[in-house]
Design a protein around this motif. Structure first.
Motif, PDB file in Angstrom:
ATOM      1  N   ASP A  57       1.622   4.422  -1.137  1.00 19.87           N
ATOM      2  CA  ASP A  57       2.541   4.342  -0.005  1.00 19.87           C
ATOM      3  C   ASP A  57       3.573   3.244  -0.267  1.00 19.87           C
ATOM      4  O   ASP A  57       3.542   2.598  -1.318  1.00 19.87           O
ATOM      5  CB  ASP A  57       1.761   4.159   1.299  1.00 19.87           C
ATOM      6  CG  ASP A  57       1.222   2.765   1.527  1.00 19.87           C
ATOM      7  OD1 ASP A  57       1.431   1.866   0.679  1.00 19.87           O
ATOM      8  OD2 ASP A  57       0.579   2.563   2.567  1.00 19.87           O
ATOM      9  N   PRO A  58       4.516   3.015   0.653  1.00 22.92           N
ATOM     10  CA  PRO A  58       5.564   2.014   0.409  1.00 22.92           C
ATOM     11  C   PRO A  58       5.034   0.597   0.196  1.00 22.92           C
ATOM     12  O   PRO A  58       5.717  -0.241  -0.374  1.00 22.92           O
ATOM     13  CB  PRO A  58       6.422   2.077   1.677  1.00 22.92           C
ATOM     14  CG  PRO A  58       6.226   3.462   2.182  1.00 22.92           C
ATOM     15  CD  PRO A  58       4.782   3.785   1.876  1.00 22.92           C
ATOM     16  N   LEU A  59       3.809   0.330   0.638  1.00 21.47           N
ATOM     17  CA  LEU A  59       3.218  -0.997   0.433  1.00 21.47           C
ATOM     18  C   LEU A  59       2.366  -1.060  -0.825  1.00 21.47           C
ATOM     19  O   LEU A  59       1.721  -2.066  -1.101  1.00 21.47           O
ATOM     20  CB  LEU A  59       2.362  -1.381   1.651  1.00 21.47           C
ATOM     21  CG  LEU A  59       3.119  -1.467   2.976  1.00 21.47           C
ATOM     22  CD1 LEU A  59       2.157  -1.791   4.106  1.00 21.47           C
ATOM     23  CD2 LEU A  59       4.233  -2.496   2.886  1.00 21.47           C
ATOM     24  N   GLY A  60       2.328   0.036  -1.588  1.00 19.95           N
ATOM     25  CA  GLY A  60       1.565   0.066  -2.824  1.00 19.95           C
ATOM     26  C   GLY A  60       0.110   0.470  -2.654  1.00 19.95           C
ATOM     27  O   GLY A  60      -0.651   0.494  -3.622  1.00 19.95           O
ATOM     28  N   ARG A  61      -0.296   0.820  -1.438  1.00 19.80           N
ATOM     29  CA  ARG A  61      -1.683   1.233  -1.198  1.00 19.80           C
ATOM     30  C   ARG A  61      -1.904   2.640  -1.721  1.00 19.80           C
ATOM     31  O   ARG A  61      -1.046   3.506  -1.580  1.00 19.80           O
ATOM     32  CB  ARG A  61      -2.013   1.176   0.290  1.00 19.80           C
ATOM     33  CG  ARG A  61      -1.892  -0.214   0.870  1.00 19.80           C
ATOM     34  CD  ARG A  61      -2.093  -0.205   2.354  1.00 19.80           C
ATOM     35  NE  ARG A  61      -0.999   0.555   2.971  1.00 19.80           N
ATOM     36  CZ  ARG A  61      -0.775   0.629   4.274  1.00 19.80           C
ATOM     37  NH1 ARG A  61      -1.591   0.016   5.116  1.00 19.80           N
ATOM     38  NH2 ARG A  61       0.236   1.322   4.754  1.00 19.80           N
ATOM     39  N   ARG A  62      -3.088   2.875  -2.302  1.00 20.09           N
ATOM     40  CA  ARG A  62      -3.419   4.204  -2.816  1.00 20.09           C
ATOM     41  C   ARG A  62      -3.778   5.132  -1.659  1.00 20.09           C
ATOM     42  O   ARG A  62      -4.475   4.732  -0.727  1.00 20.09           O
ATOM     43  CB  ARG A  62      -4.557   4.119  -3.813  1.00 20.09           C
ATOM     44  CG  ARG A  62      -4.103   3.400  -5.077  1.00 20.09           C
ATOM     45  CD  ARG A  62      -5.058   3.487  -6.220  1.00 20.09           C
ATOM     46  NE  ARG A  62      -5.458   4.803  -6.636  1.00 20.09           N
ATOM     47  CZ  ARG A  62      -4.756   5.633  -7.412  1.00 20.09           C
ATOM     48  NH1 ARG A  62      -3.558   5.295  -7.818  1.00 20.09           N
ATOM     49  NH2 ARG A  62      -5.237   6.803  -7.772  1.00 20.09           N
TER      50      ARG A  62
END
Length: 131
Positions: free
Chosen positions: A116-121
Motif C-alpha cells: 500500500d502507499p505506506l509500504g505495508r504488504r
C-alpha cells in the motif's frame, strides 16, 4: 487463460505520468486496454494482515471508488500508464496526490501480493461481481 487486472490495494509505488498516458475523459477511452475490462464488472479486494480490507471498483468512465473495512470511502479517477494503473484526484484528500500500481495477470479468485502507499504488504484478490 489469464487476463490482466489492476494490481491495486491502493498498493505499489508512485509514478509521474507522461503526457502520453491514457486518461479518463480522453477521446482514447474508447480504446480501453483489455486488461482493464476484467476489473470493470468485478471487485479487487485488498486484505491486510490485521484483518482490515479495502474493496476497489474501477468503472469504464474512468472513475474509481474504494471502501475500507472501517467504513471510509474514497473516489478518484484512474488512468493507464504502460503497465501501471494510476489514481489521481483522490477524494477526500489522501496522503499522496497520485498513486500507481502494477497491472498483474489474474482470473476470478486469483490472489497476489502488493504494497500500500505506506509500504505495508497486502494480499489482493479478484472477486467476481461488485460486492
Amino acid at each position: 487463460m489469464r487476463r490482466s487486472v489492476v494490481g491495486f490495494a491502493l498498493a505499489a509505488g508512485l509514478a509521474l505520468l507522461p503526457a502520453s498516458s491514457l486518461q479518463a475523459g480522453d477521446s482514447r477511452m474508447d480504446e480501453v486496454p483489455a486488461f482493464m475490462a476484467v476489473a470493470f464488472d468485478n471487485t479487487v479486494m485488498s486484505h491486510y494482515p490485521d484483518g482490515g480490507w479495502v474493496k476497489h471498483w474501477f468503472n469504464r468512465d474512468g472513475s474509481y471508488e474504494g471502501r475500507f473495512s472501517d467504513g471510509r470511502r474514497i473516489t478518484a479517477r484512474w488512468e493507464v500508464d504502460r503497465n501501471r494503473v494510476c489514481l489521481d484526484r483522490i477524494r477526500p484528500g489522501f496522503m499522496i496526490p497520485r498513486f500507481c500500481s502494477d497491472i498483474v495477470e489474474a482470473e476470478i479468485g486469483d490472489s497476489w501480493m502488493a504494497r500500500d502507499p505506506l509500504g505495508r504488504r497486502v494480499r489482493n484478490t479478484l472477486v467476481r461481481g461488485r460486492s
